[in-house]
Design a protein around this motif. Structure first.
Motif, PDB file in Angstrom:
ATOM      1  N   ASN A  61       0.915  -1.198  -0.001  1.00 46.55           N
ATOM      2  CA  ASN A  61       0.032   0.129   0.103  1.00 46.55           C
ATOM      3  C   ASN A  61       1.002   1.177   0.004  1.00 46.55           C
ATOM      4  OD1 ASN A  61      -2.902  -1.057   0.545  1.00 46.55           O
ATOM      5  ND2 ASN A  61      -1.864  -2.016   2.106  1.00 46.55           N
ATOM      6  N   GLY A  62       0.567   2.245  -0.946  1.00 46.81           N
ATOM      7  CA  GLY A  62       1.493   3.261  -0.911  1.00 46.81           C
ATOM      8  C   GLY A  62       0.985   4.427  -0.007  1.00 46.81           C
ATOM      9  N   LEU A  63       1.535   5.514   0.296  1.00 43.48           N
ATOM     10  CA  LEU A  63       1.372   6.528   1.312  1.00 43.48           C
ATOM     11  C   LEU A  63       0.007   7.149   1.032  1.00 43.48           C
ATOM     12  CD1 LEU A  63       4.670   8.382   1.724  1.00 43.48           C
ATOM     13  CD2 LEU A  63       3.677   6.456   3.282  1.00 43.48           C
TER      14      LEU A  63
ATOM     15  N   LEU B 106      -7.376   5.525   2.979  1.00 41.66           N
ATOM     16  CA  LEU B 106      -7.964   4.356   4.157  1.00 41.66           C
ATOM     17  C   LEU B 106      -8.275   4.870   5.185  1.00 41.66           C
ATOM     18  CD1 LEU B 106      -9.083   1.523   4.137  1.00 41.66           C
ATOM     19  CD2 LEU B 106      -6.760   0.741   4.386  1.00 41.66           C
ATOM     20  N   ARG B 107      -7.200   5.532   5.931  1.00 39.11           N
ATOM     21  CA  ARG B 107      -7.298   5.924   7.291  1.00 39.11           C
ATOM     22  C   ARG B 107      -8.494   6.916   7.370  1.00 39.11           C
ATOM     23  NH1 ARG B 107      -2.721   8.541  10.978  1.00 39.11           N
ATOM     24  NH2 ARG B 107      -4.004   9.411  12.886  1.00 39.11           N
ATOM     25  N   ARG B 108      -8.573   7.794   6.380  1.00 36.68           N
ATOM     26  CA  ARG B 108      -9.563   8.892   6.362  1.00 36.68           C
ATOM     27  C   ARG B 108     -10.943   8.261   6.427  1.00 36.68           C
ATOM     28  NH1 ARG B 108     -13.028  11.878   3.548  1.00 36.68           N
ATOM     29  NH2 ARG B 108     -12.746  10.565   1.689  1.00 36.68           N
ATOM     30  N   GLU B 109     -11.217   7.562   5.609  1.00 35.05           N
ATOM     31  CA  GLU B 109     -12.407   6.710   5.316  1.00 35.05           C
ATOM     32  C   GLU B 109     -12.643   5.607   6.564  1.00 35.05           C
ATOM     33  OE1 GLU B 109     -14.998   6.624   3.302  1.00 35.05           O
ATOM     34  OE2 GLU B 109     -13.937   7.931   1.750  1.00 35.05           O
TER      35      GLU B 109
ATOM     36  N   TRP C  19     -13.650   8.086   9.528  1.00 34.75           N
ATOM     37  CA  TRP C  19     -15.104   8.799   9.327  1.00 34.75           C
ATOM     38  C   TRP C  19     -16.023   7.666   9.808  1.00 34.75           C
ATOM     39  CZ3 TRP C  19     -16.573  13.443   7.884  1.00 34.75           C
ATOM     40  CH2 TRP C  19     -18.047  13.479   7.533  1.00 34.75           C
ATOM     41  N   GLU C  20     -15.767   6.217   9.244  1.00 37.84           N
ATOM     42  CA  GLU C  20     -16.801   5.143   9.809  1.00 37.84           C
ATOM     43  C   GLU C  20     -16.677   4.760  11.239  1.00 37.84           C
ATOM     44  OE1 GLU C  20     -19.444   2.266   9.084  1.00 37.84           O
ATOM     45  OE2 GLU C  20     -18.706   3.746   7.511  1.00 37.84           O
ATOM     46  N   GLY C  21     -15.718   5.610  12.020  1.00 45.40           N
ATOM     47  CA  GLY C  21     -15.830   5.313  13.426  1.00 45.40           C
ATOM     48  C   GLY C  21     -14.478   4.372  13.889  1.00 45.40           C
ATOM     49  N   PHE C  22     -13.677   3.962  12.967  1.00 44.93           N
ATOM     50  CA  PHE C  22     -12.237   3.212  13.632  1.00 44.93           C
ATOM     51  C   PHE C  22     -11.715   3.975  14.112  1.00 44.93           C
ATOM     52  CE2 PHE C  22     -14.521   0.390  10.569  1.00 44.93           C
ATOM     53  CZ  PHE C  22     -13.957  -0.999  10.999  1.00 44.93           C
ATOM     54  N   GLY C  23     -10.920   3.375  15.164  1.00 45.12           N
ATOM     55  CA  GLY C  23      -9.720   4.036  15.916  1.00 45.12           C
ATOM     56  C   GLY C  23      -8.530   3.471  15.635  1.00 45.12           C
ATOM     57  N   MET C  24      -7.419   4.159  15.565  1.00 44.24           N
ATOM     58  CA  MET C  24      -6.143   3.540  15.187  1.00 44.24           C
ATOM     59  C   MET C  24      -5.498   3.236  16.495  1.00 44.24           C
ATOM     60  SD  MET C  24      -2.867   4.719  12.819  1.00 44.24           S
ATOM     61  CE  MET C  24      -2.057   5.997  13.760  1.00 44.24           C
ATOM     62  N   ILE C  25      -5.487   1.907  16.862  1.00 43.75           N
ATOM     63  CA  ILE C  25      -4.907   1.307  18.127  1.00 43.75           C
ATOM     64  C   ILE C  25      -3.318   1.069  18.019  1.00 43.75           C
ATOM     65  CG2 ILE C  25      -6.879   0.311  18.897  1.00 43.75           C
ATOM     66  CD1 ILE C  25      -6.012  -2.320  18.108  1.00 43.75           C
ATOM     67  N   ALA C  26      -2.770   0.948  16.803  1.00 44.03           N
ATOM     68  CA  ALA C  26      -1.403   0.726  16.754  1.00 44.03           C
ATOM     69  C   ALA C  26      -1.120   1.178  15.141  1.00 44.03           C
ATOM     70  CB  ALA C  26      -1.186  -0.576  17.024  1.00 44.03           C
ATOM     71  N   PRO C  27       0.174   1.445  14.803  1.00 45.39           N
ATOM     72  CA  PRO C  27       0.298   1.781  13.487  1.00 45.39           C
ATOM     73  C   PRO C  27      -0.080   0.523  12.443  1.00 45.39           C
ATOM     74  CG  PRO C  27       2.123   2.414  14.732  1.00 45.39           C
ATOM     75  CD  PRO C  27       1.378   1.452  15.779  1.00 45.39           C
ATOM     76  N   GLY C  28      -1.143   1.028  11.468  1.00 42.90           N
ATOM     77  CA  GLY C  28      -1.571   0.254  10.521  1.00 42.90           C
ATOM     78  C   GLY C  28      -2.620  -0.685  11.032  1.00 42.90           C
ATOM     79  N   LEU C  29      -3.096  -0.444  12.176  1.00 37.35           N
ATOM     80  CA  LEU C  29      -4.186  -1.390  12.883  1.00 37.35           C
ATOM     81  C   LEU C  29      -5.439  -0.577  13.308  1.00 37.35           C
ATOM     82  CD1 LEU C  29      -5.185  -4.459  13.696  1.00 37.35           C
ATOM     83  CD2 LEU C  29      -3.618  -3.935  15.824  1.00 37.35           C
TER      84      LEU C  29
END
Length: 325
Positions: free
Chosen positions: A140-142, A148-151, A154-164
């Protein structure tokens, strides 16, 4: 979902009511002046809340007339409608010198997806299951990662670790839909997981304040209650249909802007005295108090000379916990 990815066009200049006399008229004038709605975003709110339950079709002239009292002038509205057509939210149909606009299938899907957040809210109970989205270190490119992170956020996901990324109740289907939308269905892992912190370790739920901006959302809910709470007393006398329609549109538009940024965490993960609960109660009470009169105004304008304007869908009665008896 019922949000627009690209930024809205500029804010319209509020169209205040001429010589408002009643306390309600003065309140609505101040509300529009202090927070003038953006034209395209307001259109989306109206489409999802009021028009979709009636089949989703309206003449452009009637749409202009409906939104003029909320400070949306004809030029801004035409530009907004053209953009919604370009983004496949609306479909246009020319009939003589008139233009009929219909919510597209894609627009209806976005509306249905957002409706759960808007009218139902987060579940108060939770079975402890998590939906995870994991990005491999390669492939996956930058730019793809950022989109993907933005979407996901928006859907309500939280980043609990880099890439997760994690969410406690969003279905895996929502994550797959995001990957499909971005054209990378095979570039990320979508997993279902259960927290095993009971056997030792850090519970994911303890990271809520770090992974989700709850304080910002909480402040928005407090401001919503401050802005709209006084309406309950002002509405003790039945409002006119035009005023009821303005209340409904401004109420739902302001509410939508908050809840679509709320990660909708289940009750057990929220802080004590979460202000979103009180704000939702106020929103529901005001919504139903003005609903019938607002429908009368909508029927009179959007329903005239419009064969595609359908009777109100029965499932609307379940909004905000159900229509009061």
């Amino acid at each position: 979902m019922y949000h627009i990815a690209e930024p809205d066009i500029g804010r319209p200049r509020p169209h205040l009511m001429a010589n408002p006399q009643s306390s309600l008229d003065r309140f609505l004038s101040r509300l529009i002046k202090n927070d003038p709605p953006r034209a395209k975003s307001l259109c989306v709110s109206l489409l999802g809340d009021a028009l979709a339950p009636h089949g989703g079709a309206i003449w452009l002239g009637d749409l202009i007339e409906l939104l003029a009292p909320l400070g949306i002038n004809e030029r801004l509205l035409r530009t907004s409608v053209f953009r919604l057509v370009a983004q496949n939210w609306l479909q246009s149909e020319r009939q003589g010198r008139r233009s009929l606009y219909q919510i597209s299938d894609q627009g209806l899907r976005h509306t249905a997806h957002a409706s759960q957040r808007i009218y139902e809210g987060a579940p108060q109970e939770w079975n402890g299951e998590w939906t995870l989205v994991a990005l491999p270190r390669t492939g996956n490119g930058l730019a793809e990662r950022a989109e993907l992170r933005r979407e996901l956020v928006w859907e309500g996901f939280g980043m609990i670790a880099p890439g997760l990324f994690a969410h406690p109740h969003t279905e895996a289907r929502a994550a797959h839909d995001i990957l499909e939308k971005l054209g990378i269905p095979d570039r990320a892992l979508v997993l279902s997981a259960r927290d095993l912190a009971g056997a030792g370790g850090l519970p994911i739920a303890s990271l809520a304040s770090q992974c989700w901006n709850l304080e910002d959302v909480a402040e928005q809910y407090r401001q919503f209650t401050k802005n709209f709470g006084p309406l309950e007393k002002l509405l003790e006398a039945p409002p006119s249909p035009p005023d009821a329609f303005i209340v409904r549109v401004m109420l739902l538009h302001s509410w939508r802007r908050i809840v679509l940024h709320d990660p909708q965490l289940p009750g057990p993960m929220l802080p004590d005295n979460w202000p979103g609960h009180a704000a939702r109660d106020i929103c529901g009470r005001i919504y139903w108090r003005v609903f019938d009169a607002s429908e009368a105004h909508l029927n009179a304008l959007a329903g005239r000379d419009n064969e595609r304007y359908a009777p109100l869908a029965a499932d609307i009665a379940s909004r905000f916990g159900g229509r009061p008896a």
